[in-house]
Design a protein around this motif. Sequence first.
Motif, PDB file in Angstrom:
ATOM      1  N   PHE A 230     -23.443 -12.864 -43.102  1.00  0.00           N
ATOM      2  CA  PHE A 230     -22.524 -13.425 -44.095  1.00  0.00           C
ATOM      3  C   PHE A 230     -23.294 -14.082 -45.240  1.00  0.00           C
ATOM      4  CE2 PHE A 230     -20.013 -16.901 -45.841  1.00  0.00           C
ATOM      5  CZ  PHE A 230     -18.789 -16.300 -46.114  1.00  0.00           C
ATOM      6  N   LEU A 231     -24.393 -14.758 -44.896  1.00  0.00           N
ATOM      7  CA  LEU A 231     -25.187 -15.456 -45.908  1.00  0.00           C
ATOM      8  C   LEU A 231     -26.144 -14.531 -46.648  1.00  0.00           C
ATOM      9  CD1 LEU A 231     -26.038 -18.717 -43.911  1.00  0.00           C
ATOM     10  CD2 LEU A 231     -24.324 -18.423 -45.711  1.00  0.00           C
ATOM     11  N   GLY A 232     -26.231 -13.279 -46.210  1.00  0.00           N
ATOM     12  CA  GLY A 232     -27.077 -12.321 -46.910  1.00  0.00           C
ATOM     13  C   GLY A 232     -28.493 -12.218 -46.401  1.00  0.00           C
ATOM     14  N   PHE A 233     -28.766 -12.790 -45.223  1.00  0.00           N
ATOM     15  CA  PHE A 233     -30.108 -12.722 -44.665  1.00  0.00           C
ATOM     16  C   PHE A 233     -30.296 -11.539 -43.719  1.00  0.00           C
ATOM     17  CE2 PHE A 233     -29.782 -17.206 -45.819  1.00  0.00           C
ATOM     18  CZ  PHE A 233     -30.995 -17.399 -46.459  1.00  0.00           C
ATOM     19  N   GLY A 234     -29.224 -10.849 -43.402  1.00  0.00           N
ATOM     20  CA  GLY A 234     -29.319  -9.763 -42.438  1.00  0.00           C
ATOM     21  C   GLY A 234     -29.112  -8.417 -43.077  1.00  0.00           C
ATOM     22  N   VAL A 235     -28.067  -7.739 -42.644  1.00  0.00           N
ATOM     23  CA  VAL A 235     -27.759  -6.402 -43.143  1.00  0.00           C
ATOM     24  C   VAL A 235     -27.297  -6.495 -44.592  1.00  0.00           C
ATOM     25  CG1 VAL A 235     -26.252  -4.408 -42.852  1.00  0.00           C
ATOM     26  CG2 VAL A 235     -27.186  -5.574 -40.854  1.00  0.00           C
ATOM     27  N   MET A 236     -27.790  -5.583 -45.394  1.00  0.00           N
ATOM     28  CA  MET A 236     -27.422  -5.555 -46.800  1.00  0.00           C
ATOM     29  C   MET A 236     -26.375  -4.465 -47.052  1.00  0.00           C
ATOM     30  SD  MET A 236     -29.167  -7.983 -48.019  1.00  0.00           S
ATOM     31  CE  MET A 236     -30.624  -8.977 -47.670  1.00  0.00           C
ATOM     32  N   LEU A 237     -25.409  -4.782 -47.912  1.00  0.00           N
ATOM     33  CA  LEU A 237     -24.435  -3.794 -48.320  1.00  0.00           C
ATOM     34  C   LEU A 237     -25.137  -2.661 -49.072  1.00  0.00           C
ATOM     35  CD1 LEU A 237     -21.588  -6.174 -49.534  1.00  0.00           C
ATOM     36  CD2 LEU A 237     -21.666  -4.858 -47.409  1.00  0.00           C
ATOM     37  N   PRO A 238     -24.636  -1.416 -48.934  1.00  0.00           N
ATOM     38  CA  PRO A 238     -23.335  -1.022 -48.384  1.00  0.00           C
ATOM     39  C   PRO A 238     -23.318  -0.730 -46.888  1.00  0.00           C
ATOM     40  CG  PRO A 238     -24.359   0.881 -49.393  1.00  0.00           C
ATOM     41  CD  PRO A 238     -25.309  -0.282 -49.591  1.00  0.00           C
ATOM     42  N   THR A 239     -24.379  -1.096 -46.156  1.00  0.00           N
ATOM     43  CA  THR A 239     -24.367  -0.868 -44.713  1.00  0.00           C
ATOM     44  C   THR A 239     -23.180  -1.598 -44.089  1.00  0.00           C
ATOM     45  OG1 THR A 239     -26.774  -0.733 -44.697  1.00  0.00           O
ATOM     46  CG2 THR A 239     -25.686  -1.096 -42.589  1.00  0.00           C
ATOM     47  N   PRO A 240     -22.369  -0.919 -43.292  1.00  0.00           N
ATOM     48  CA  PRO A 240     -21.175  -1.567 -42.716  1.00  0.00           C
ATOM     49  C   PRO A 240     -21.551  -2.637 -41.693  1.00  0.00           C
ATOM     50  CG  PRO A 240     -21.439   0.645 -41.818  1.00  0.00           C
ATOM     51  CD  PRO A 240     -22.445   0.511 -42.914  1.00  0.00           C
ATOM     52  N   ASP A 241     -21.069  -3.821 -41.917  1.00  0.00           N
ATOM     53  CA  ASP A 241     -21.282  -4.938 -40.991  1.00  0.00           C
ATOM     54  C   ASP A 241     -20.154  -5.921 -41.182  1.00  0.00           C
ATOM     55  OD1 ASP A 241     -23.167  -6.724 -39.226  1.00  0.00           O
ATOM     56  OD2 ASP A 241     -22.613  -7.969 -40.944  1.00  0.00           O
ATOM     57  N   TRP A 242     -19.669  -6.473 -40.086  1.00  0.00           N
ATOM     58  CA  TRP A 242     -18.514  -7.360 -40.160  1.00  0.00           C
ATOM     59  C   TRP A 242     -18.813  -8.625 -40.954  1.00  0.00           C
ATOM     60  CZ3 TRP A 242     -16.709  -7.090 -34.333  1.00  0.00           C
ATOM     61  CH2 TRP A 242     -16.316  -5.774 -34.049  1.00  0.00           C
ATOM     62  N   GLY A 243     -19.979  -9.222 -40.728  1.00  0.00           N
ATOM     63  CA  GLY A 243     -20.319 -10.435 -41.444  1.00  0.00           C
ATOM     64  C   GLY A 243     -20.516 -10.200 -42.929  1.00  0.00           C
ATOM     65  N   ALA A 244     -21.201  -9.124 -43.278  1.00  0.00           N
ATOM     66  CA  ALA A 244     -21.413  -8.800 -44.687  1.00  0.00           C
ATOM     67  C   ALA A 244     -20.101  -8.446 -45.380  1.00  0.00           C
ATOM     68  CB  ALA A 244     -22.416  -7.647 -44.810  1.00  0.00           C
ATOM     69  N   ASP A 245     -19.223  -7.697 -44.703  1.00  0.00           N
ATOM     70  CA  ASP A 245     -17.926  -7.356 -45.285  1.00  0.00           C
ATOM     71  C   ASP A 245     -17.048  -8.596 -45.442  1.00  0.00           C
ATOM     72  OD1 ASP A 245     -18.435  -4.678 -45.618  1.00  0.00           O
ATOM     73  OD2 ASP A 245     -17.643  -4.092 -43.672  1.00  0.00           O
ATOM     74  N   LEU A 246     -17.152  -9.529 -44.507  1.00  0.00           N
ATOM     75  CA  LEU A 246     -16.401 -10.774 -44.628  1.00  0.00           C
ATOM     76  C   LEU A 246     -16.852 -11.550 -45.865  1.00  0.00           C
ATOM     77  CD1 LEU A 246     -14.359 -12.746 -43.328  1.00  0.00           C
ATOM     78  CD2 LEU A 246     -16.268 -13.722 -42.050  1.00  0.00           C
ATOM     79  N   ALA A 247     -18.167 -11.566 -46.110  1.00  0.00           N
ATOM     80  CA  ALA A 247     -18.685 -12.248 -47.293  1.00  0.00           C
ATOM     81  C   ALA A 247     -18.236 -11.550 -48.571  1.00  0.00           C
ATOM     82  CB  ALA A 247     -20.213 -12.301 -47.229  1.00  0.00           C
TER      83      ALA A 247
END
Length: 304
Positions: A230-247
């Motif tokens: 969610f904070l951007g330290f992990g998976v980067m968009l456009p890779t599908p991830d629940w936390g990144a999509d929530l952000a």
Amino acid sequence: MSSTAAAVPPRPLATPIRFARVLISGDKVGAAAVIFIVFVVVVALLAPVLAPYDPVHTASDTLAAPTLRHPFGTDQFGRDMLSRVIWGARIILLAPVVGIGISTLVGVPLGLLAGYSTRWISAVIMRTMDVMLAFPGLLLVLIVVTIIGPGLVNVMVAIGTSFIPVFARVVYGSTLAARGQDYVLAARAVGCSPLRIVGYHILPNVTTQIIVIASSAIGWAILLATTLNFLGFGVMLPTPDWGADLAAGKDWLQLAWWIATFPGLAITALILASNYLGDQVAAAFDPQSHWRNHVQRVGVEVIK
């Protein structure tokens, strides 16, 4: 021999089938949680088959509300949210499981070494663990990913690092309790080496606690992983991830509530189910065990 055999705890879960039966029996809420987690695992494994669209493919149908064509709607780039939630299940399961695996592989040997070695080695290891536990868990993982950089692998390492003291502390206490038992004293009297005593006599008797701790920590690990993404330290968009999509969806709540809602609901449901899974595993191995309460207390220390 008889004392050694008597010291080994009973194994009520001799086969995977019996283990599964125990998990889904008893508490109906816990059984539903186990079934839900199995469902998420199946969805993650079959994501290429179940996803109706390419999760990273952009289209002109942007910010479309949920319909039969797009049950979870589309995001600001026209990507199908249902497909992204399905594919995102892979990362949301992979990062916490690998992270807990890392903490188990490092924390358990440290706890065994501290519990059976000399006093000064024990003091050095456990004071180091205490220092790590003094840091709030989220702060600790943020420090780790800041040092080693963002990315999925680094998120796994950060999660594993934050839970090392939890495993070390629990195994340390169990080792101290076991080293004074008759079967350990008998093994020492017949000339068994410390390595053999720890590996063949003490470790098998703390395995149950390790499994319960690991299963109970999964929920906290999922929360840490989604927070980092969610904070951007992990998976980067456009890779599908629940936390990144929530952000990404938080800026579109008024126009397209579904972008953040469905990943958020999935995260909440999985964390709750994982916590109930820890309860079920603890009850399956030892109905009289208080390990779950201990993990909750330590987990709060790690996560706050």
